[in-house]
Design a protein around this motif. Structure first.
Motif, PDB file in Angstrom:
ATOM      1  N   TYR A 231      -8.415  -3.071  -7.972  1.00 43.94           N
ATOM      2  CA  TYR A 231      -7.356  -4.042  -7.713  1.00 43.94           C
ATOM      3  C   TYR A 231      -7.051  -3.966  -6.223  1.00 43.94           C
ATOM      4  O   TYR A 231      -6.833  -2.874  -5.694  1.00 43.94           O
ATOM      5  CB  TYR A 231      -6.111  -3.718  -8.544  1.00 43.94           C
ATOM      6  N   LEU A 232      -7.055  -5.120  -5.571  1.00 44.27           N
ATOM      7  CA  LEU A 232      -6.812  -5.183  -4.138  1.00 44.27           C
ATOM      8  C   LEU A 232      -5.625  -6.091  -3.871  1.00 44.27           C
ATOM      9  O   LEU A 232      -5.402  -7.066  -4.601  1.00 44.27           O
ATOM     10  CB  LEU A 232      -8.021  -5.768  -3.405  1.00 44.27           C
ATOM     11  N   THR A 233      -4.898  -5.785  -2.840  1.00 47.43           N
ATOM     12  CA  THR A 233      -3.824  -6.656  -2.413  1.00 47.43           C
ATOM     13  C   THR A 233      -3.817  -6.750  -0.902  1.00 47.43           C
ATOM     14  O   THR A 233      -4.456  -5.968  -0.206  1.00 47.43           O
ATOM     15  CB  THR A 233      -2.459  -6.189  -2.945  1.00 47.43           C
ATOM     16  N   GLY A 234      -3.100  -7.729  -0.431  1.00 50.98           N
ATOM     17  CA  GLY A 234      -2.995  -7.977   0.998  1.00 50.98           C
ATOM     18  C   GLY A 234      -2.162  -9.224   1.201  1.00 50.98           C
ATOM     19  O   GLY A 234      -1.396  -9.620   0.328  1.00 50.98           O
TER      20      GLY A 234
ATOM     21  N   ILE B  18       1.204  -2.638 -12.160  1.00 46.96           N
ATOM     22  CA  ILE B  18       0.644  -2.671 -10.816  1.00 46.96           C
ATOM     23  C   ILE B  18       1.828  -2.606  -9.861  1.00 46.96           C
ATOM     24  O   ILE B  18       2.723  -3.453  -9.922  1.00 46.96           O
ATOM     25  CB  ILE B  18      -0.190  -3.944 -10.573  1.00 46.96           C
ATOM     26  N   TYR B  19       1.834  -1.599  -9.014  1.00 52.53           N
ATOM     27  CA  TYR B  19       2.916  -1.400  -8.047  1.00 52.53           C
ATOM     28  C   TYR B  19       2.391  -1.774  -6.664  1.00 52.53           C
ATOM     29  O   TYR B  19       1.376  -1.212  -6.215  1.00 52.53           O
ATOM     30  CB  TYR B  19       3.366   0.060  -8.036  1.00 52.53           C
ATOM     31  N   ILE B  20       3.086  -2.693  -6.013  1.00 54.48           N
ATOM     32  CA  ILE B  20       2.674  -3.148  -4.687  1.00 54.48           C
ATOM     33  C   ILE B  20       3.807  -2.888  -3.710  1.00 54.48           C
ATOM     34  O   ILE B  20       4.943  -3.337  -3.922  1.00 54.48           O
ATOM     35  CB  ILE B  20       2.280  -4.632  -4.708  1.00 54.48           C
ATOM     36  N   ALA B  21       3.490  -2.162  -2.646  1.00 57.82           N
ATOM     37  CA  ALA B  21       4.496  -1.808  -1.643  1.00 57.82           C
ATOM     38  C   ALA B  21       4.863  -3.025  -0.801  1.00 57.82           C
ATOM     39  O   ALA B  21       3.988  -3.766  -0.357  1.00 57.82           O
ATOM     40  CB  ALA B  21       3.976  -0.693  -0.746  1.00 57.82           C
TER      41      ALA B  21
ATOM     42  N   THR C 211       5.196 -14.765  -0.225  1.00 61.82           N
ATOM     43  CA  THR C 211       4.404 -14.850   1.000  1.00 61.82           C
ATOM     44  C   THR C 211       4.631 -13.658   1.915  1.00 61.82           C
ATOM     45  O   THR C 211       4.157 -13.637   3.038  1.00 61.82           O
ATOM     46  CB  THR C 211       4.734 -16.150   1.769  1.00 61.82           C
ATOM     47  N   GLY C 212       5.344 -12.669   1.431  1.00 63.85           N
ATOM     48  CA  GLY C 212       5.654 -11.490   2.235  1.00 63.85           C
ATOM     49  C   GLY C 212       4.470 -10.557   2.373  1.00 63.85           C
ATOM     50  O   GLY C 212       3.373 -10.813   1.884  1.00 63.85           O
ATOM     51  N   HIS C 213       4.724  -9.453   3.032  1.00 61.26           N
ATOM     52  CA  HIS C 213       3.691  -8.434   3.237  1.00 61.26           C
ATOM     53  C   HIS C 213       3.467  -7.671   1.939  1.00 61.26           C
ATOM     54  O   HIS C 213       4.390  -7.086   1.393  1.00 61.26           O
ATOM     55  CB  HIS C 213       4.122  -7.475   4.342  1.00 61.26           C
ATOM     56  N   ALA C 214       2.266  -7.724   1.433  1.00 60.27           N
ATOM     57  CA  ALA C 214       1.880  -6.964   0.242  1.00 60.27           C
ATOM     58  C   ALA C 214       1.034  -5.792   0.726  1.00 60.27           C
ATOM     59  O   ALA C 214      -0.104  -5.969   1.136  1.00 60.27           O
ATOM     60  CB  ALA C 214       1.098  -7.849  -0.716  1.00 60.27           C
TER      61      ALA C 214
END
Length: 132
Positions: free
Chosen positions: A48-51, A99-102, A86-89
């Protein structure tokens, strides 16, 4: 000066990289995706990838299968009201079917239901369920 700095910073990494192998090409990197976090889920054999996106569109969660090295899902993050996130993931962790995203500016974690991400239609939006 740049050459000296470049050699100084890359030389130590070179020996570590000799023992690594390319797992997959980061999806959407040619579409303005800025990769931030990655986590592996052994149960599904998926990464799992985020950005976030350079163009300011909704931040994605990308799912890549480890064995096939293929993108199996791509969803856009949404706020609980359904509006695009649209914030910083930042960093990402998969644990206990969540799924925890900072989130950097909010100093928090956005919590997504893993099943909602896994079962969502590609390119659809998935709302976070809570903020920690």
């Amino acid at each position: 000066m740049f050459l000296v700095f470049n050699i100084f910073t890359k030389a130590p990494a070179r020996s570590s990289l000799q023992h690594s192998k390319k797992a997959f090409v980061i999806p959407w990197s040619n579409k303005g995706y800025i990769a931030q976090g990655i986590s592996y889920d052994q149960g599904t054999d998926n990464f799992y990838l985020t950005g976030y996106m350079k163009d300011g569109s909704a931040s994605p969660i990308l799912v890549v299968n480890k064995s096939s090295r293929k993108l199996v899902n791509a969803v856009r993050m949404a706020k609980p009201d359904g509006s695009p996130f649209t914030g910083h993931a930042g960093g990402l962790s998969v644990m206990d079917n969540k799924i925890y995203i900072a989130g950097s500016s909010d100093s928090c974690f956005y919590v997504f239901e893993k099943a909602a991400v896994d079962q969502a239609k590609r390119n659809s939006s998935v709302k976070y369920s809570s903020v920690l």
